[in-house]
Scaffold this motif. Structure first.
Motif, PDB file in Angstrom:
ATOM      1  N   VAL A  31       0.822  -1.465   0.059  1.00  0.00           N
ATOM      2  CA  VAL A  31      -0.123   0.151  -0.014  1.00  0.00           C
ATOM      3  C   VAL A  31       0.997   1.129  -0.233  1.00  0.00           C
ATOM      4  O   VAL A  31       0.606   2.135  -0.867  1.00  0.00           O
ATOM      5  CB  VAL A  31      -0.901  -0.006   1.165  1.00  0.00           C
ATOM      6  CG1 VAL A  31      -1.771   1.209   1.311  1.00  0.00           C
ATOM      7  CG2 VAL A  31      -2.009  -1.190   0.767  1.00  0.00           C
ATOM      8  N   LEU A  32       2.098   1.344   0.817  1.00  0.00           N
ATOM      9  CA  LEU A  32       2.832   2.397   0.612  1.00  0.00           C
ATOM     10  C   LEU A  32       3.234   2.766  -0.561  1.00  0.00           C
ATOM     11  O   LEU A  32       3.659   3.732  -0.839  1.00  0.00           O
ATOM     12  CB  LEU A  32       3.904   1.832   1.979  1.00  0.00           C
ATOM     13  CG  LEU A  32       5.012   3.142   2.061  1.00  0.00           C
ATOM     14  CD1 LEU A  32       4.141   4.500   2.498  1.00  0.00           C
ATOM     15  CD2 LEU A  32       5.805   2.591   3.219  1.00  0.00           C
ATOM     16  N   CYS A  33       3.507   1.724  -1.576  1.00  0.00           N
ATOM     17  CA  CYS A  33       3.916   1.795  -2.818  1.00  0.00           C
ATOM     18  C   CYS A  33       3.169   2.786  -3.689  1.00  0.00           C
ATOM     19  O   CYS A  33       3.588   3.334  -4.867  1.00  0.00           O
ATOM     20  CB  CYS A  33       4.147   0.492  -3.526  1.00  0.00           C
ATOM     21  SG  CYS A  33       5.332  -0.409  -2.992  1.00  0.00           S
ATOM     22  N   ALA A  34       2.045   3.034  -3.087  1.00  0.00           N
ATOM     23  CA  ALA A  34       0.893   3.593  -3.979  1.00  0.00           C
ATOM     24  C   ALA A  34       0.964   5.298  -3.592  1.00  0.00           C
ATOM     25  O   ALA A  34       0.071   6.204  -3.863  1.00  0.00           O
ATOM     26  CB  ALA A  34      -0.419   3.158  -3.730  1.00  0.00           C
ATOM     27  N   LYS A  35       1.824   5.715  -2.512  1.00  0.00           N
ATOM     28  CA  LYS A  35       1.715   6.962  -2.150  1.00  0.00           C
ATOM     29  C   LYS A  35       1.652   8.008  -3.014  1.00  0.00           C
ATOM     30  O   LYS A  35       0.771   9.019  -2.837  1.00  0.00           O
ATOM     31  CB  LYS A  35       2.945   7.054  -0.853  1.00  0.00           C
ATOM     32  CG  LYS A  35       2.778   8.372  -0.320  1.00  0.00           C
ATOM     33  CD  LYS A  35       4.123   8.543   0.640  1.00  0.00           C
ATOM     34  CE  LYS A  35       4.048  10.253   1.290  1.00  0.00           C
ATOM     35  NZ  LYS A  35       5.363  10.401   2.069  1.00  0.00           N
ATOM     36  N   SER A  36       2.394   8.049  -3.989  1.00  0.00           N
ATOM     37  CA  SER A  36       2.599   9.253  -4.893  1.00  0.00           C
ATOM     38  C   SER A  36       1.237   9.149  -6.087  1.00  0.00           C
ATOM     39  O   SER A  36       0.898  10.286  -6.300  1.00  0.00           O
ATOM     40  CB  SER A  36       3.687   9.326  -5.741  1.00  0.00           C
ATOM     41  OG  SER A  36       3.915   8.094  -6.453  1.00  0.00           O
ATOM     42  N   PHE A  37       0.775   7.842  -6.183  1.00  0.00           N
ATOM     43  CA  PHE A  37      -0.445   7.985  -7.032  1.00  0.00           C
ATOM     44  C   PHE A  37      -1.641   8.454  -6.282  1.00  0.00           C
ATOM     45  O   PHE A  37      -2.402   9.083  -6.935  1.00  0.00           O
ATOM     46  CB  PHE A  37      -0.600   6.333  -7.435  1.00  0.00           C
ATOM     47  CG  PHE A  37      -1.972   5.905  -7.969  1.00  0.00           C
ATOM     48  CD1 PHE A  37      -2.523   6.193  -9.166  1.00  0.00           C
ATOM     49  CD2 PHE A  37      -3.203   5.713  -7.077  1.00  0.00           C
ATOM     50  CE1 PHE A  37      -3.753   5.802  -9.638  1.00  0.00           C
ATOM     51  CE2 PHE A  37      -4.566   5.318  -7.308  1.00  0.00           C
ATOM     52  CZ  PHE A  37      -4.666   5.613  -8.917  1.00  0.00           C
ATOM     53  N   VAL A  38      -1.704   7.897  -5.117  1.00  0.00           N
ATOM     54  CA  VAL A  38      -2.976   8.727  -4.344  1.00  0.00           C
ATOM     55  C   VAL A  38      -2.759   9.996  -4.067  1.00  0.00           C
ATOM     56  O   VAL A  38      -4.016  10.693  -3.869  1.00  0.00           O
ATOM     57  CB  VAL A  38      -3.028   7.632  -2.894  1.00  0.00           C
ATOM     58  CG1 VAL A  38      -3.915   8.386  -1.948  1.00  0.00           C
ATOM     59  CG2 VAL A  38      -3.163   6.164  -2.995  1.00  0.00           C
ATOM     60  N   GLY A  39      -1.623  10.503  -3.625  1.00  0.00           N
ATOM     61  CA  GLY A  39      -1.603  12.101  -3.234  1.00  0.00           C
ATOM     62  C   GLY A  39      -2.476  12.310  -1.789  1.00  0.00           C
ATOM     63  O   GLY A  39      -2.142  11.487  -1.176  1.00  0.00           O
ATOM     64  N   ASN A  40      -3.176  13.448  -1.977  1.00  0.00           N
ATOM     65  CA  ASN A  40      -3.562  13.719  -0.484  1.00  0.00           C
ATOM     66  C   ASN A  40      -5.176  13.601  -0.476  1.00  0.00           C
ATOM     67  O   ASN A  40      -5.793  14.693  -0.389  1.00  0.00           O
ATOM     68  CB  ASN A  40      -3.062  15.204  -0.561  1.00  0.00           C
ATOM     69  CG  ASN A  40      -3.490  15.701   1.176  1.00  0.00           C
ATOM     70  OD1 ASN A  40      -3.633  15.022   2.014  1.00  0.00           O
ATOM     71  ND2 ASN A  40      -3.962  17.018   1.247  1.00  0.00           N
ATOM     72  N   GLU A  41      -5.612  12.386  -0.948  1.00  0.00           N
ATOM     73  CA  GLU A  41      -7.107  12.174  -0.991  1.00  0.00           C
ATOM     74  C   GLU A  41      -7.358  10.863  -0.348  1.00  0.00           C
ATOM     75  O   GLU A  41      -6.393   9.834  -0.280  1.00  0.00           O
ATOM     76  CB  GLU A  41      -7.601  12.298  -2.305  1.00  0.00           C
ATOM     77  CG  GLU A  41      -7.144  11.396  -3.318  1.00  0.00           C
ATOM     78  CD  GLU A  41      -7.766  11.978  -4.797  1.00  0.00           C
ATOM     79  OE1 GLU A  41      -9.134  11.821  -4.815  1.00  0.00           O
ATOM     80  OE2 GLU A  41      -7.249  12.417  -5.400  1.00  0.00           O
ATOM     81  N   PRO A  42      -8.497  10.388   0.276  1.00  0.00           N
ATOM     82  CA  PRO A  42      -8.797   9.249   0.567  1.00  0.00           C
ATOM     83  C   PRO A  42      -8.918   8.284  -0.481  1.00  0.00           C
ATOM     84  O   PRO A  42      -9.249   8.613  -1.543  1.00  0.00           O
ATOM     85  CB  PRO A  42     -10.258   9.295   1.164  1.00  0.00           C
ATOM     86  CG  PRO A  42     -10.905  10.729   0.748  1.00  0.00           C
ATOM     87  CD  PRO A  42      -9.673  11.522   0.387  1.00  0.00           C
TER      88      PRO A  42
END
Ligand code: UTP
Length: 289
Positions: free
Chosen positions: A113-124
């Protein structure tokens, strides 16, 4: 806030279904005629979530191929006049806007899940475990997203599991808010006999706020030596509590042999092309046991 993005961790080694998963990702194992991960992508789409990141790893390239065009196959179907099949094949490539990232070391679901940090950005965002297929009238992730919008807290999808199985899953301390919705105040991954908080366990789905990434960055390996998402969610629960939703669909665990067989049988019994023959077959088989 509306949930627009989903991640599907699918980088695990699938050791419980070896040797089938040696070179075939378990997430690609078919349920009758559709790979498990396609059901999961379709669940996202049914909930209105079309920005998807699949976390893959070595040997998982066929997941990308599955959600891409297949020009040679499409030309073949076109030339043969098999238009219905052609539409089905093209539809898979057009389901959603899917991106991929590799988890280079299988350090656990939390790390994936941490690998997705930049894809997710600042939203739920939504998390759908790549080997948990949920079939029902409503998309499970949509039920969780609704709860996130209502309560503004992280949400996990739960079901009750048998007492003899709880040590293989997580266990949650919950308090009923209203039908199928609970407030969570504690959780533990793979509890020992004295650590069971309830028989409610997180099965396959959650919706999380972006602050989970700060927590994951500091989460140490837990059960099985892996960075556990449950440990990070426990921290989140202590900080601001979480909501649990007992989703309405039926969950099939494509990460174990029994779950794979349950999914195949139950979907085959509903499948328009084979259900009648399959029902007859099952009846005669049962009669011979
Ligand atoms: P599991 O724990 O069920 O997958 O993770 P696993 O590690 O493949 O299982 P076994 O015990 O070896 O059979 C749930 C989901 O998280 C993904 C898996 O692919 C699965 O879809 N996962 C797990 C990752 O993406 N990365 C990991 O490091 C671990």
């Amino acid at each position: 806030m509306k949930i627009r993005k989903a991640i599907i961790p699918a980088a695990g080694l699938g050791t419980r279904v070896l040797p089938a998963s040696k070179s075939m990702p378990k997430e690609m194992l078919p349920i009758v005629d559709k790979p498990a991960i396609q059901y999961i992508v379709e669940e996202c789409v049914a909930a209105g979530i079309t920005e998807i990141l699949i976390i893959t790893g070595r040997g998982k390239n066929i997941i990308e191929d599955h959600f891409d065009y297949s020009i040679e196959l499409e030309n073949h179907l076109k030339n043969k006049g098999k238009t219905e099949m052609l539409t089905q094949v093209q539809h898979v490539a057009e389901l959603a806007n899917i991106q991929y990232i590799r988890q280079k070391k299988t350090l656990g679901l939390g790390h994936a899940v941490l690998c997705a940090k930049s894809f997710v950005g600042n939203e739920p965002f939504a998390v759908l475990y790549g080997d948990d297929v949920i079939i029902g009238d409503k998309p499970a992730i949509g039920e969780l997203a609704e709860a996130y919008e209502q309560y503004g807290l992280g949400v996990c999808g739960v079901k009750k599991v048998a007492e003899k199985d709880i040590s293989k899953y997580s266990s949650l301390k919950v308090e009923l808010i209203k039908e199928h919705i609970f407030k969570v105040s504690d959780m533990i991954e793979k509890p020992g006999p004295d650590e069971v908080l309830s028989l409610y366990s997180i099965l396959g789905r959650c919706v999380l706020p972006p602050k989970i990434f700060d927590i994951l960055e500091n989460t140490k390996p837990g059960a099985g030596g892996e960075i556990q998402l449950t440990d990070a969610m426990k921290e989140l629960t202590y900080k601001e509590s979480m909501i649990a939703v007992e989703y309405s669909g039926k969950r099939y665990d494509m990460g174990n042999k029994f779950g794979i067989m349950q999914a195949a049988c139950e979907v085959a019994l509903q499948h328009p092309e084979i259900k009648d023959d399959f029902k007859e077959y099952i009846k005669s088989l049962a009669a011979s046991l």
